[in-house]
Write a protein that holds these residues in place. Sequence first.
Motif, PDB file in Angstrom:
ATOM      1  N   VAL A   1       0.876  -1.175   0.000  1.00  0.00           N
ATOM      2  CA  VAL A   1       0.000   0.000   0.000  1.00  0.00           C
ATOM      3  C   VAL A   1       0.910   1.221   0.000  1.00  0.00           C
ATOM      4  N   ILE A   2       0.668   2.186  -0.882  1.00  0.00           N
ATOM      5  CA  ILE A   2       1.382   3.459  -0.760  1.00  0.00           C
ATOM      6  C   ILE A   2       0.398   4.621  -0.738  1.00  0.00           C
ATOM      7  N   LEU A   3       0.748   5.643   0.026  1.00  0.00           N
ATOM      8  CA  LEU A   3      -0.054   6.856   0.141  1.00  0.00           C
ATOM      9  C   LEU A   3       0.813   8.018  -0.357  1.00  0.00           C
TER      10      LEU A   3
ATOM     11  N   ILE B   1       9.245   5.638   6.978  1.00  0.00           N
ATOM     12  CA  ILE B   1       8.543   5.858   5.714  1.00  0.00           C
ATOM     13  C   ILE B   1       7.638   4.672   5.363  1.00  0.00           C
ATOM     14  N   ILE B   2       8.014   3.469   5.844  1.00  0.00           N
ATOM     15  CA  ILE B   2       7.235   2.260   5.532  1.00  0.00           C
ATOM     16  C   ILE B   2       7.081   1.390   6.774  1.00  0.00           C
ATOM     17  N   GLN B   3       5.907   0.813   6.896  1.00  0.00           N
ATOM     18  CA  GLN B   3       5.655  -0.263   7.868  1.00  0.00           C
ATOM     19  C   GLN B   3       5.810  -1.559   7.080  1.00  0.00           C
ATOM     20  N   ASP B   4       6.916  -2.254   7.283  1.00  0.00           N
ATOM     21  CA  ASP B   4       7.244  -3.411   6.441  1.00  0.00           C
ATOM     22  C   ASP B   4       7.424  -4.667   7.274  1.00  0.00           C
ATOM     23  N   GLY B   5       6.568  -5.660   7.026  1.00  0.00           N
ATOM     24  CA  GLY B   5       6.657  -6.932   7.723  1.00  0.00           C
ATOM     25  C   GLY B   5       7.970  -7.658   7.484  1.00  0.00           C
TER      26      GLY B   5
ATOM     27  N   TRP C   1       1.666   8.110  10.012  1.00  0.00           N
ATOM     28  CA  TRP C   1       2.833   8.791   9.446  1.00  0.00           C
ATOM     29  C   TRP C   1       3.507   7.952   8.352  1.00  0.00           C
ATOM     30  N   ALA C   2       3.440   6.632   8.467  1.00  0.00           N
ATOM     31  CA  ALA C   2       4.044   5.784   7.422  1.00  0.00           C
ATOM     32  C   ALA C   2       3.363   6.062   6.080  1.00  0.00           C
ATOM     33  N   ALA C   3       4.176   6.042   5.012  1.00  0.00           N
ATOM     34  CA  ALA C   3       3.658   6.318   3.663  1.00  0.00           C
ATOM     35  C   ALA C   3       3.438   5.042   2.874  1.00  0.00           C
ATOM     36  N   ALA C   4       3.846   3.887   3.443  1.00  0.00           N
ATOM     37  CA  ALA C   4       3.692   2.605   2.747  1.00  0.00           C
ATOM     38  C   ALA C   4       3.558   1.484   3.775  1.00  0.00           C
TER      39      ALA C   4
END
Length: 237
Positions: free
Chosen positions: A111-113, A198-202, A213-216
């Motif tokens: 997902v990106i915003l 910048i990203i919440q990444d599993g 605040w995360a953009a992805a």
Amino acid sequence: GLATKGYPSLYCWSLFMPSRYEGPLLKSHLDADAGIFACDDTEVLTFYPLTLTGGAKGRLETTVVPSVPVGRSKDGTAGNALQFMKAWEGISGAGKWQHADWTIKVDPDAVILPDRLRMHLRPFNGQNVYVRNCDKPMSEGTMMFGALEAITNKALAAYFGSGGRCSHEVPWQAWGEDLYMMRCLEHLGVGNVGDFNIIQDGVCKGMWCGSNWAAAFHPLKSVWAWENCWSQAVSAR
């Protein structure tokens, strides 16, 4: 120039395989004008010509890149450096990157915003840099993980202007594409900046879709999971 939806301008692209889970995913993003389709400009790369229909764009012709064998990397991930060299060649050939402040490679299951992405990238705009987005303890140090690869116009100009130097000057054969791109850009004198929110990444330190605040967010491999995460993230604004 690029018709922009915001500053800095973002040119977002994905390489996708329509026959896998990525097919319905990308179609749902197009229909919703979300994900990469909410960026200022977009490229969809495939291994054979395809017309995508839906959303505000109406019709979208994909950009074809050659498929090459993918092995295993030294980290047990896909050894896809060569495949993404071909993908970046496709981006170079399409030419749109020249008109954008940033080129963003996005995995189809992320997902990106774009509005949040601009806020994260604005402080580094115009610099000769790429963004490192994972700081979990790794032998390589901090890294740019491949779900979201943000590279400035100047940095990409260095890469495309290098005449493919990295393919024979950097030992990429056992690497995943993200490590290859990092090491190649550094080899060419490109700097880096760290933005580990910048990203919440599993694949990095975990994913929470409720972050405001995360953009992805990554990975989300079904339409339901992707749309659910997107809704959660948007309502957290």
